[in-house]
Design a protein around this motif. Structure first.
Motif, PDB file in Angstrom:
ATOM      1  N   ILE A 213       9.435  12.948   9.368  1.00 26.69           N
ATOM      2  CA  ILE A 213       9.514  12.558   7.954  1.00 26.69           C
ATOM      3  C   ILE A 213      10.922  12.090   7.605  1.00 26.69           C
ATOM      4  O   ILE A 213      11.111  11.153   6.821  1.00 26.69           O
ATOM      5  CB  ILE A 213       9.108  13.729   7.037  1.00 26.69           C
ATOM      6  N   THR A 214      11.922  12.708   8.207  1.00 27.60           N
ATOM      7  CA  THR A 214      13.309  12.288   7.978  1.00 27.60           C
ATOM      8  C   THR A 214      13.523  10.857   8.454  1.00 27.60           C
ATOM      9  O   THR A 214      14.170  10.052   7.777  1.00 27.60           O
ATOM     10  CB  THR A 214      14.285  13.235   8.696  1.00 27.60           C
ATOM     11  N   LEU A 215      12.977  10.529   9.627  1.00 27.24           N
ATOM     12  CA  LEU A 215      13.064   9.151  10.135  1.00 27.24           C
ATOM     13  C   LEU A 215      12.422   8.180   9.151  1.00 27.24           C
ATOM     14  O   LEU A 215      12.962   7.115   8.862  1.00 27.24           O
ATOM     15  CB  LEU A 215      12.371   9.045  11.494  1.00 27.24           C
TER      16      LEU A 215
ATOM     17  N   GLU B 277      -4.140  12.767   6.992  1.00 26.46           N
ATOM     18  CA  GLU B 277      -3.357  13.896   6.474  1.00 26.46           C
ATOM     19  C   GLU B 277      -3.735  15.187   7.192  1.00 26.46           C
ATOM     20  O   GLU B 277      -2.909  16.094   7.334  1.00 26.46           O
ATOM     21  CB  GLU B 277      -3.563  14.043   4.962  1.00 26.46           C
ATOM     22  N   GLN B 278      -4.980  15.268   7.652  1.00 28.98           N
ATOM     23  CA  GLN B 278      -5.420  16.454   8.396  1.00 28.98           C
ATOM     24  C   GLN B 278      -4.635  16.579   9.703  1.00 28.98           C
ATOM     25  O   GLN B 278      -4.213  17.688  10.081  1.00 28.98           O
ATOM     26  CB  GLN B 278      -6.919  16.375   8.684  1.00 28.98           C
ATOM     27  N   VAL B 279      -4.430  15.473  10.381  1.00 28.28           N
ATOM     28  CA  VAL B 279      -3.647  15.484  11.620  1.00 28.28           C
ATOM     29  C   VAL B 279      -2.211  15.896  11.325  1.00 28.28           C
ATOM     30  O   VAL B 279      -1.620  16.713  12.050  1.00 28.28           O
ATOM     31  CB  VAL B 279      -3.658  14.082  12.284  1.00 28.28           C
TER      32      VAL B 279
ATOM     33  N   VAL C 169       2.493   9.321   2.212  1.00 30.48           N
ATOM     34  CA  VAL C 169       3.178   8.092   2.602  1.00 30.48           C
ATOM     35  C   VAL C 169       3.160   7.936   4.118  1.00 30.48           C
ATOM     36  O   VAL C 169       2.896   6.848   4.645  1.00 30.48           O
ATOM     37  CB  VAL C 169       4.634   8.081   2.083  1.00 30.48           C
ATOM     38  N   PHE C 170       3.455   9.017   4.818  1.00 28.26           N
ATOM     39  CA  PHE C 170       3.458   8.985   6.292  1.00 28.26           C
ATOM     40  C   PHE C 170       2.073   8.620   6.809  1.00 28.26           C
ATOM     41  O   PHE C 170       1.936   7.831   7.756  1.00 28.26           O
ATOM     42  CB  PHE C 170       3.890  10.346   6.842  1.00 28.26           C
TER      43      PHE C 170
ATOM     44  N   LYS D 110       0.834  -1.208   0.000  1.00 35.22           N
ATOM     45  CA  LYS D 110       0.000   0.000   0.000  1.00 35.22           C
ATOM     46  C   LYS D 110       0.866   1.255   0.000  1.00 35.22           C
ATOM     47  O   LYS D 110       0.574   2.235  -0.694  1.00 35.22           O
ATOM     48  CB  LYS D 110      -0.929  -0.001   1.212  1.00 35.22           C
ATOM     49  N   VAL D 111       1.945   1.215   0.795  1.00 36.39           N
ATOM     50  CA  VAL D 111       2.877   2.356   0.836  1.00 36.39           C
ATOM     51  C   VAL D 111       3.532   2.542  -0.525  1.00 36.39           C
ATOM     52  O   VAL D 111       3.628   3.662  -1.046  1.00 36.39           O
ATOM     53  CB  VAL D 111       3.956   2.131   1.920  1.00 36.39           C
TER      54      VAL D 111
END
Length: 232
Positions: A92-94, A77-79, A68-69, A27-28
């Protein structure tokens, strides 16, 4: 797993491939492929236009990372949008470090490999697929071709490829069993799957080279025979 708190919400990020299942990574992967940046047909030569294009790429990348996150953690995505920018940049870097982590440890597979799942041992095909049938090769190569033409589905066919080629001792080809194993193998973790992906890629390349050599030899033989016939 990395335990994170994004705003007021708790979530988890995998830090090892054994912490994410094939069905979830597929899915990702679909999100990543489905949101690739579409480059213009002609690259701008004007400096200002180039800078604008670079900014478009950067913004597109940020939006894709958000999607993706969201898929990876289950947070909406709202959160994500309402989270502190510094915290999200670090998070996001992690995530990208994990997803971009090279699986090079699996690229040099010179021996047959097996894995255990649900108290059963499944063995990869031997080098050069020596113990597999011609039909196995065709079925697997066909799936690979379909996946290449439809990139977003590439990971979705891996389970079926594994179901065809990874077998218990003395197991024979059976379509109903393959369907059952395909569904079951969606639960495999990605550390096992990556080993298979790199192994299969290597074996298909070897088989393709062998068939190309055979095809070339056959063509040369046919041409030579025709020339000899013409001389009679």
């Amino acid at each position: 797993m990395i335990n994170l708190k994004v705003g007021e919400h708790n979530c988890h990020l995998p830090e090892q491939w054994k912490e994410i299942k094939l069905k979830d990574y597929a899915k990702v992967y679909a999100v990543i492929i489905g949101n690739e940046f579409v480059e213009p047909d002609e690259q701008p030569i004007n400096k200002d236009a180039l800078e604008v294009l670079d900014k478009e790429r950067e913004l597109h990348n940020v939006r894709t990372n958000r999607k993706v996150f969201s898929q990876l953690t289950g947070l909406s995505e709202q959160v994500v949008n309402q989270t502190d920018i510094k915290q999200m940049n670090e998070t996001i870097t992690l995530m990208t470090n994990f997803l971009n982590n090279s699986t090079g440890e699996y690229t040099d597979l010179d021996e047959a490999f097996s894995f255990r799942y649900k108290n059963k041992e499944y063995v990869f095909p031997f080098i050069n697929m020596e113990t597999n049938t011609f039909g196995d090769y065709i079925e697997t190569a066909q799936l690979d071709m379909v996946a290449q033409k439809q990139d977003a589905k590439k990971m979705s066919v891996i389970g079926e490829q594994m179901a065809i080629l990874c077998r218990e001792k003395n197991e024979v080809y059976d379509e109903q069993l393959i369907q059952k194993k395909t569904k079951m193998f969606q639960e495999l973790t990605m550390d096992i799957v990556w080993k298979f992906v790199f192994f299969l890629t290597k074996q298909i390349n070897i088989c393709n080279q062998n068939f190309q050599t055979y095809s070339k030899t056959e063509t040369e033989l046919k041409t030579d025979t025709q020339q000899n016939i013409g001389k009679l």
